[in-house]
Design a protein around this motif. Structure first.
Motif, short mmCIF file in Angstrom:
data_model
loop_
_atom_site.label_atom_id
_atom_site.label_comp_id
_atom_site.label_asym_id
_atom_site.label_seq_id
_atom_site.Cartn_x
_atom_site.Cartn_y
_atom_site.Cartn_z
N ALA A 30 0.84 -1.20 0.00
CA ALA A 30 0.00 0.00 0.00
C ALA A 30 0.88 1.25 0.00
CB ALA A 30 -0.93 -0.01 1.20
N HIS A 31 1.96 1.22 0.75
CA HIS A 31 2.87 2.37 0.77
C HIS A 31 3.52 2.58 -0.59
CE1 HIS A 31 6.81 4.34 1.53
NE2 HIS A 31 6.02 5.16 2.18
N LEU A 32 3.94 1.50 -1.25
CA LEU A 32 4.54 1.63 -2.57
C LEU A 32 3.55 2.21 -3.58
CD1 LEU A 32 6.59 -1.68 -2.84
CD2 LEU A 32 7.47 0.65 -2.57
N VAL A 33 2.31 1.78 -3.53
CA VAL A 33 1.28 2.31 -4.43
C VAL A 33 1.05 3.79 -4.13
CG1 VAL A 33 -1.17 2.20 -5.04
CG2 VAL A 33 0.17 0.10 -4.86
N TYR A 34 0.98 4.16 -2.87
CA TYR A 34 0.78 5.56 -2.49
C TYR A 34 1.92 6.44 -3.01
CZ TYR A 34 0.78 9.74 0.40
OH TYR A 34 0.82 11.03 0.82
N VAL A 35 3.14 6.01 -2.82
CA VAL A 35 4.29 6.80 -3.27
C VAL A 35 4.30 6.90 -4.80
CG1 VAL A 35 6.82 6.83 -3.40
CG2 VAL A 35 5.69 6.35 -1.24
N ALA A 36 3.98 5.82 -5.49
CA ALA A 36 3.97 5.84 -6.95
C ALA A 36 2.90 6.78 -7.50
CB ALA A 36 3.75 4.43 -7.49
N VAL A 37 1.78 6.86 -6.83
CA VAL A 37 0.67 7.68 -7.32
C VAL A 37 0.89 9.16 -6.99
CG1 VAL A 37 -1.79 8.15 -7.01
CG2 VAL A 37 -1.00 5.81 -7.30
N THR A 38 1.47 9.47 -5.84
CA THR A 38 1.57 10.86 -5.40
C THR A 38 2.86 11.54 -5.79
OG1 THR A 38 2.43 10.19 -3.24
CG2 THR A 38 0.04 10.48 -3.44
N SER A 39 3.88 10.82 -6.20
CA SER A 39 5.16 11.47 -6.49
C SER A 39 5.26 11.82 -7.97
CB SER A 39 6.33 10.58 -6.08
OG SER A 39 6.38 9.46 -6.91
N GLN A 40 5.95 12.88 -8.25
CA GLN A 40 6.23 13.29 -9.62
C GLN A 40 7.72 13.57 -9.68
OE1 GLN A 40 4.38 13.49 -12.39
NE2 GLN A 40 6.17 14.13 -13.49
N PRO A 41 8.47 12.76 -10.41
CA PRO A 41 9.91 12.98 -10.46
C PRO A 41 10.24 14.30 -11.16
CG PRO A 41 9.25 11.30 -12.02
CD PRO A 41 8.03 11.64 -11.22
N ASP A 42 11.37 14.86 -10.80
CA ASP A 42 11.82 16.09 -11.43
C ASP A 42 12.16 15.82 -12.89
OD1 ASP A 42 11.59 17.56 -9.12
OD2 ASP A 42 13.65 17.17 -8.50
N CYS A 43 12.10 16.87 -13.66
CA CYS A 43 12.44 16.75 -15.07
C CYS A 43 13.95 16.57 -15.23
CB CYS A 43 12.00 18.00 -15.82
SG CYS A 43 10.21 18.16 -15.87
N VAL A 44 14.33 15.77 -16.18
CA VAL A 44 15.72 15.51 -16.47
C VAL A 44 16.12 16.41 -17.64
CG1 VAL A 44 17.38 13.75 -17.20
CG2 VAL A 44 15.48 13.14 -15.72
N THR A 45 17.30 16.98 -17.58
CA THR A 45 17.73 17.83 -18.68
C THR A 45 17.90 16.99 -19.93
OG1 THR A 45 20.03 17.57 -18.04
CG2 THR A 45 18.88 19.47 -17.16
N HIS A 46 17.35 17.48 -21.01
CA HIS A 46 17.44 16.80 -22.30
C HIS A 46 17.27 17.84 -23.40
CE1 HIS A 46 13.11 16.99 -21.54
NE2 HIS A 46 12.97 16.99 -22.85
N LEU A 47 17.53 17.43 -24.60
CA LEU A 47 17.36 18.34 -25.73
C LEU A 47 15.88 18.59 -25.96
CD1 LEU A 47 19.91 16.76 -28.21
CD2 LEU A 47 20.19 18.83 -26.86
N ARG A 48 15.53 19.82 -26.25
CA ARG A 48 14.14 20.17 -26.54
C ARG A 48 13.91 20.03 -28.04
NH1 ARG A 48 11.64 20.76 -21.54
NH2 ARG A 48 13.18 21.62 -20.17
N ALA A 49 12.66 20.01 -28.42
CA ALA A 49 12.32 19.94 -29.84
C ALA A 49 12.90 21.16 -30.55
CB ALA A 49 10.82 19.88 -30.01
N ALA A 61 13.76 13.57 -25.53
CA ALA A 61 12.63 12.76 -25.12
C ALA A 61 11.62 12.69 -26.26
CB ALA A 61 11.96 13.36 -23.88
N ALA A 62 10.99 11.54 -26.41
CA ALA A 62 9.97 11.40 -27.47
C ALA A 62 8.83 12.36 -27.20
CB ALA A 62 9.47 9.97 -27.50
N LYS A 63 8.37 12.45 -25.96
CA LYS A 63 7.33 13.39 -25.59
C LYS A 63 7.64 13.85 -24.18
CE LYS A 63 2.40 13.97 -25.12
NZ LYS A 63 1.09 13.33 -25.09
N SER A 64 8.06 15.07 -24.04
CA SER A 64 8.46 15.58 -22.73
C SER A 64 7.25 15.94 -21.89
CB SER A 64 9.35 16.82 -22.91
OG SER A 64 9.72 17.33 -21.66
N SER A 65 7.27 15.55 -20.65
CA SER A 65 6.18 15.93 -19.74
C SER A 65 6.55 17.18 -18.94
CB SER A 65 5.88 14.78 -18.78
OG SER A 65 7.00 14.51 -17.98
#
Length: 69
Positions: A30-49, A61-65
């Motif tokens: 349950a804790h793993l599911v909670y952390v997976a649903v509520t966390s948003q990782p930071d963006c990683v530096t990559h080339l932009r379109a 990235a194919a599609k950057s979030s």
């Protein structure tokens, strides 16, 4: 008679340990599911379109979030 008394005491303790182990597994999942649903990782530096790679081996990235700069 002594073996019967030992068996009567051991059985509830065994079921208690099994129940505690199952509860631990359920709570950990349950804790793993909670952390997976509520966390948003930071963006990683990559080339932009539209940007060109300065060095070989840089990828985009194919599609950057991440929000655009």
């Amino acid at each position: 008679m002594s073996a019967l008394l030992t068996s009567l005491r051991t059985r509830p303790a065994l079921w208690l340990l099994v129940g505690a182990g199952l509860l631990l597994v359920v709570l950990a999942n349950a804790h793993l599911v909670y952390v997976a649903v509520t966390s948003q990782p930071d963006c990683v530096t990559h080339l932009r379109a539209g940007e060109r790679a300065a060095d070989p081996g840089q990828f985009r990235a194919a599609k950057s979030s991440c929000s655009p700069r």
